[in-house]
Write an enzyme that holds these catalytic residues in place. Structure first.
Site, PDB file in Angstrom:
ATOM      1  N   ILE A   1     -10.141  -1.189  10.719  1.00  0.00           N
ATOM      2  CA  ILE A   1      -9.141  -2.047  11.352  1.00  0.00           C
ATOM      3  C   ILE A   1      -8.977  -1.671  12.827  1.00  0.00           C
ATOM      4  CG2 ILE A   1      -7.905  -2.547   9.220  1.00  0.00           C
ATOM      5  CD1 ILE A   1      -5.863  -0.410   9.971  1.00  0.00           C
TER       6      ILE A   1
ATOM      7  N   TYR B   1      -7.376  11.330   5.587  1.00  0.00           N
ATOM      8  CA  TYR B   1      -6.272  10.456   5.965  1.00  0.00           C
ATOM      9  C   TYR B   1      -5.336  10.217   4.791  1.00  0.00           C
ATOM     10  CZ  TYR B   1      -8.515   6.817   3.244  1.00  0.00           C
ATOM     11  OH  TYR B   1      -9.058   6.108   2.209  1.00  0.00           O
TER      12      TYR B   1
ATOM     13  N   TYR C   1      -3.740  -5.657   9.220  1.00  0.00           N
ATOM     14  CA  TYR C   1      -4.188  -6.799   8.417  1.00  0.00           C
ATOM     15  C   TYR C   1      -3.427  -8.084   8.717  1.00  0.00           C
ATOM     16  CZ  TYR C   1      -6.499  -3.106   5.806  1.00  0.00           C
ATOM     17  OH  TYR C   1      -7.275  -2.033   5.456  1.00  0.00           O
TER      18      TYR C   1
ATOM     19  N   PHE D   1      -0.223   4.154   0.006  1.00  0.00           N
ATOM     20  CA  PHE D   1      -1.098   3.145  -0.601  1.00  0.00           C
ATOM     21  C   PHE D   1      -2.548   3.604  -0.681  1.00  0.00           C
ATOM     22  CE2 PHE D   1      -0.611   1.962   3.905  1.00  0.00           C
ATOM     23  CZ  PHE D   1      -1.935   1.967   4.332  1.00  0.00           C
ATOM     24  N   ASP D   2      -2.907   4.643   0.055  1.00  0.00           N
ATOM     25  CA  ASP D   2      -4.274   5.160  -0.025  1.00  0.00           C
ATOM     26  C   ASP D   2      -4.292   6.553   0.586  1.00  0.00           C
ATOM     27  OD1 ASP D   2      -6.959   5.320  -0.507  1.00  0.00           O
ATOM     28  OD2 ASP D   2      -7.566   4.118   1.229  1.00  0.00           O
TER      29      ASP D   2
ATOM     30  N   PHE E   1      -0.440   6.166   9.390  1.00  0.00           N
ATOM     31  CA  PHE E   1      -1.531   7.009   8.887  1.00  0.00           C
ATOM     32  C   PHE E   1      -1.409   8.431   9.409  1.00  0.00           C
ATOM     33  CE2 PHE E   1      -3.508   2.858   8.352  1.00  0.00           C
ATOM     34  CZ  PHE E   1      -4.182   2.994   7.152  1.00  0.00           C
TER      35      PHE E   1
END
Length: 241
Positions: A177, A149, A203, A159-160, A220
């Site tokens: 999530i 991902y 979130y 961010f990731d 994503f």
């Protein structure tokens, strides 16, 4: 943000700034010096994110110097309490405004994105787009899956990313999530999709890290590589497809 948290943060930054002015070059050679710089850097970033970017470094350094030198403090406790309360209220007002702005921008993004060809919006508000279709098995909420991902904000900021790390991860479908829980169960092994996750399925008003502002819509790129230890029934169904 609590008063003691702000005071502690200011104190930590002050430890780095104490005895220095803007024209002084600080040596960063020893482990202690490097660690000191790291503390100041991290706390400075944290303070800036909480709206404390107008603190006076010289005043911070003066407070540290007075405390270490056991000098009489230059302001009464009542004045300090009043000042901290002002900063706390201002930070809360700024955060409230920013959260509202993020929520509004996220809603507009999803409205526009949902009109694009190939984007499907589910009853929950989750949006997904199939990038690479496959006919493999579909995971259940109780399964553990292997995925690749990359997570981004709507402006493209990453961010990731397991893709950048070059290492896929295993995770329980029902342990992530809500947007992922739903999205993974819509996928087939081998598929690649884009998930556009509303803040309420991510979130919400809670920011999990400085890299993800509160009320953020998350995007994503997600590839379902496999299901860990699928049941015999699932394996048989997959083989018959």
């Amino acid at each position: 943000m609590k008063q003691h948290r702000l005071a502690a943060a200011v104190a930590l930054v002050g430890l780095v700034l104490a005895g220095c002015d803007s024209q002084t070059s600080v040596e960063l050679k020893t482990p202690a010096q490097k660690a000191s710089y790291g503390i100041g850097l991290n706390m400075g970033k944290s303070l800036a994110q909480e709206g404390m970017d107008d603190l006076d470094p010289k005043a911070v350094a003066q407070g540290i110097e007075d405390a270490i030198g056991k000098k009489e403090q230059r302001l009464k406790d009542e004045e300090l309490v009043e000042a901290f309360a002002f900063l706390q209220k201002r930070a809360e007002e700024r955060m409230t405004a920013l959260n509202a702005e993020n929520a509004k921008a996220g809603k507009k993004f999803l409205e526009d994105n949902g009109k694009r060809e190939g984007v499907v919006t589910t009853a929950s508000g989750l949006q997904y787009e199939i990038v690479k279709k496959a006919e493999g098995a579909q995971p259940k909420a109780t399964d553990v899956v292997t995925v690749h991902y990359e997570g981004k904000l709507t402006d493209g900021t990453v961010f990731d990313s397991s893709i950048q790390r070059g290492s896929p991860i295993d995770l329980p479908v029902n342990g992530v999530i809500p947007g992922w829980v739903e999205g993974l169960q819509l996928m087939h092994v081998g598929e690649k999709v884009k998930l556009f996750i509303p803040a309420e399925l991510a979130y919400g008003e809670q920011s999990p890290s400085p890299a993800i502002p509160a009320n953020s819509v998350l995007v994503f790129d997600l590839e379902l590589l496999g299901i860990k230890n699928p049941s015999a029934e699932d394996q048989q169904a997959a083989e018959q497809q």
